[in-house]
Design a protein around this motif. Structure first.
Motif, PDB file in Angstrom:
ATOM      1  N   GLY A  10       0.796  -1.224   0.000  1.00 13.25           N
ATOM      2  CA  GLY A  10       0.000   0.000   0.000  1.00 13.25           C
ATOM      3  C   GLY A  10       0.824   1.268   0.000  1.00 13.25           C
ATOM      4  O   GLY A  10       0.342   2.329  -0.403  1.00 13.25           O
ATOM      5  N   HIS A  11       2.086   1.179   0.450  1.00 12.34           N
ATOM      6  CA  HIS A  11       2.950   2.362   0.412  1.00 12.34           C
ATOM      7  C   HIS A  11       3.274   2.779  -1.024  1.00 12.34           C
ATOM      8  O   HIS A  11       3.800   3.867  -1.261  1.00 12.34           O
ATOM      9  N   SER A  13       0.801   2.652  -3.404  1.00  8.28           N
ATOM     10  CA  SER A  13      -0.522   2.697  -4.044  1.00  8.28           C
ATOM     11  C   SER A  13      -0.879   4.039  -4.639  1.00  8.28           C
ATOM     12  O   SER A  13      -1.765   4.152  -5.466  1.00  8.28           O
ATOM     13  N   SER A  18       0.866   5.915   0.772  1.00  8.82           N
ATOM     14  CA  SER A  18       1.927   6.595   0.011  1.00  8.82           C
ATOM     15  C   SER A  18       2.119   7.994   0.562  1.00  8.82           C
ATOM     16  O   SER A  18       3.244   8.469   0.748  1.00  8.82           O
ATOM     17  N   GLY A 332      -5.602   1.494   1.253  1.00  9.76           N
ATOM     18  CA  GLY A 332      -4.499   0.533   1.143  1.00  9.76           C
ATOM     19  C   GLY A 332      -4.022   0.438  -0.284  1.00  9.76           C
ATOM     20  O   GLY A 332      -3.947   1.427  -0.985  1.00  9.76           O
ATOM     21  N   GLU A 333      -3.678  -0.720  -0.710  1.00 10.21           N
ATOM     22  CA  GLU A 333      -3.244  -0.928  -2.089  1.00 10.21           C
ATOM     23  C   GLU A 333      -4.355  -1.658  -2.795  1.00 10.21           C
ATOM     24  O   GLU A 333      -4.774  -2.737  -2.366  1.00 10.21           O
ATOM     25  N   GLN A 334      -4.870  -1.053  -3.875  1.00 10.36           N
ATOM     26  CA  GLN A 334      -5.922  -1.748  -4.585  1.00 10.36           C
ATOM     27  C   GLN A 334      -5.320  -2.690  -5.625  1.00 10.36           C
ATOM     28  O   GLN A 334      -5.668  -3.853  -5.692  1.00 10.36           O
TER      29      GLN A 334
ATOM     30  N   GLU B 100       8.315  -5.147  -0.633  1.00 12.24           N
ATOM     31  CA  GLU B 100       7.324  -5.324   0.422  1.00 12.24           C
ATOM     32  C   GLU B 100       7.999  -5.969   1.639  1.00 12.24           C
ATOM     33  O   GLU B 100       8.741  -6.934   1.485  1.00 12.24           O
TER      34      GLU B 100
END
Lengths: 339, 339
Positions: A10-11, A13, A18, A332-334, B100
């Motif tokens: 997610g960082h 995303s 981010s 989050g990360e999609q 990750e």
């Protein structure tokens, strides 16, 4: 950030995480006035000129997908970051991280695609670098492109978000979610038969056609990672105005909507690679739309909403059923590795 | 390049294979006059200014090693590419590809180090990007930095290789091979107890001190991947002159020589990250050496050889035993992931 924290997908995303990483680490460490602007491209004077400077690394998986590939993406993505800052993109760098054993054919195809897109966008790739890592230490091929653009203030009015006020209109140059769903469908694990093509394209010519006809653009941003929803949230965050968009006017291809429903995605948060979101004054909106519609990259352009005085700092969506709901930044990360 | 060819580690070596990849693929595809210069930084006019633009990706393994880390390397490396082109380094971009699960502490340390080196070198990191890939799809952390520098021709004479002639002297600002051997020794698999420190440093201040005192630099290049040997080969390749260096004058730390012998490396080809090789006129050589010796990054500077009319296009080394041997470009990969 928390002690013992680790990097999550997610960082990367483009959404909330981010944002936290950028403000919590990078901005803090690299503190300077230019960086603090947090725009897609840094803008700074250089003697008598004003320059835009931007960088992006591309890790999309798979490397090739309907409508584009990592090479086209790497050129168009950086061209677009410069163009939405109001600059004319001129020079690009290209740096490759290659996995040992990569077929040279793949590199040839990718660089052909970069060259084609650079010609199309009218930019030159003028410097580069190559690193090779052992098999298993990267995933085939990563590309970084950085880019330099120049501002020509005598010819192009620059985006000026401080002029945004209630009643201003929000436009987009076409359908949302195409890129993200094209990449998802191309991933082997999905076995989806789909005709969805990425919208990947260099937007500088479209943007120039608006500037050339004296449309005063108050804000523009390309809606990439994080999608349209994230751009709208960032547009009004900490500002004295809010955003209201109308679901019925949002251009979404039927196939994209279908795959999104199947997989549980909201097209609002799905990445685009050839879409620019603009805010223009109420009086400019019809003309801006008309200019977009005449451009090959704006055939499905639409006015999708407006700036409102209510709910400052917030983005609301009026649904097709008449209700309204808040649009929040992607948490989050999609879709990892979408660009 | 051959059909069905694959990328080898040597394609990232900075030596012969890198050269083939650059000329056989990148230059061919991205054809333009600026890129064709094949210098460390692209140089082009922008209105009234002349700019230098460069990019480098860093994949060094391990991330931390005596004397530096990937962060310091990423800043100094790009600063140096600009400085050796004769430009004053000003603005850097920083783009991260993160694995990750990477500990955030590592990212904090690396960015601290980048910030420190940027301050030291007098440059600003003004734009950036972050991508995250799944665990196992990259090796912890890769960094790309691109950089912009400006030429101030009224104050600094620019390198002018076309003025090189027989009798010109070749200088280096200190010992060779430190970086490569520091990184090798730091790799876990070696179990070497060594006090070798990387020479990683931003060279712009050293270079400026020479320009400021009107030393006319005819050629300069930082000797990174491929080492001093590769720089010398590139200096005279396809030129009407040759290079003759004197092994006895080559500064090499005893420890570096020892580890090189142990591992079978030739210090001539081992990477440096704080060494500049210069050609100056015979009459400037003593003064240039003196200025270098007074700078903290030039305390072990030396005149290591000269430009000769014999053997044009070739580099010869006069050994400590009085014999001579040819120095060729690095053929394969000597030390993968050294920067």
């Amino acid at each position: 950030m928390k002690p013992n924290a680790r990097i999550l997908l997610g960082h990367g995303s483009g959404g909330r995480l981010s944002h936290e990483l950028v403000t919590g680490v990078f901005i803090k460490k690299f503190e300077n006035t230019v960086l603090a602007g947090l725009t897609d491209a840094a803008v700074f004077p250089l003697n008598a000129n004003k320059l835009a400077f931007t960088t992006d690394s591309f890790v999309v998986n798979p490397l090739f997908f309907p409508g584009a590939d990592i090479g086209k993406l790497a050129v168009a993505g950086t061209v677009n970051d410069l163009a939405v800052s109001g600059a004319k993109p001129l020079y690009l760098s290209a740096s490759f991280i290659l996995e040992e054993g990569l077929e040279l054919d793949i590199l040839e195809k990718v660089t052909d695609s970069m060259a084609r897109e650079a010609r199309q966008a009218g930019v030159m790739i003028v410097t580069g670098d190559t690193k090779v890592v052992e098999k298993g230490k990267c995933d085939k091929l990563f590309i970084n492109t950085a880019g330099i653009g120049i501002f020509d203030e005598t010819h192009r009015p620059l985006p000026s978000p401080e002029n945004i006020s209630s009643g201003d209109k929000i436009l987009i140059n076409g359908t949302i979610g195409d890129h993200g769903m094209a990449v998802m469908a191309a991933r082997n694990e999905l076995n989806l038969q789909s005709a969805i093509s990425s919208d990947c394209a260099s937007l500088n010519s479209l943007i120039e056609s608006l500037s050339a006809q004296n449309i005063s653009i108050k804000f523009m941003r390309d809606a990439t990672r994080g999608g349209l929803g994230t751009v709208l949230c960032e547009l009004c965050e900490n500002r004295p105005f809010g955003v209201l968009i109308n679901e019925e006017t949002l251009p979404v291809k039927e196939q994209v909507r279908g795959v999104c429903e199947l997989l549980g995605f909201d097209p609002l948060y799905v990445a685009n690679e050839g879409k620019v979101v603009m805010v223009v004054g109420e009086n400019d909106a019809a003309k801006a739309l008309e200019i977009m519609l005449q451009h090959e990259l704006g055939a499905e352009a639409a006015i999708i909403g407006e700036i409102v005085g209510d709910h400052p700092g917030k983005t609301w969506l009026k649904t097709a059923y008449g209700s309204t709901r808040m649009v929040d930044m992607l948490a989050g990360e999609q879709l990892p590795r979408i660009c």
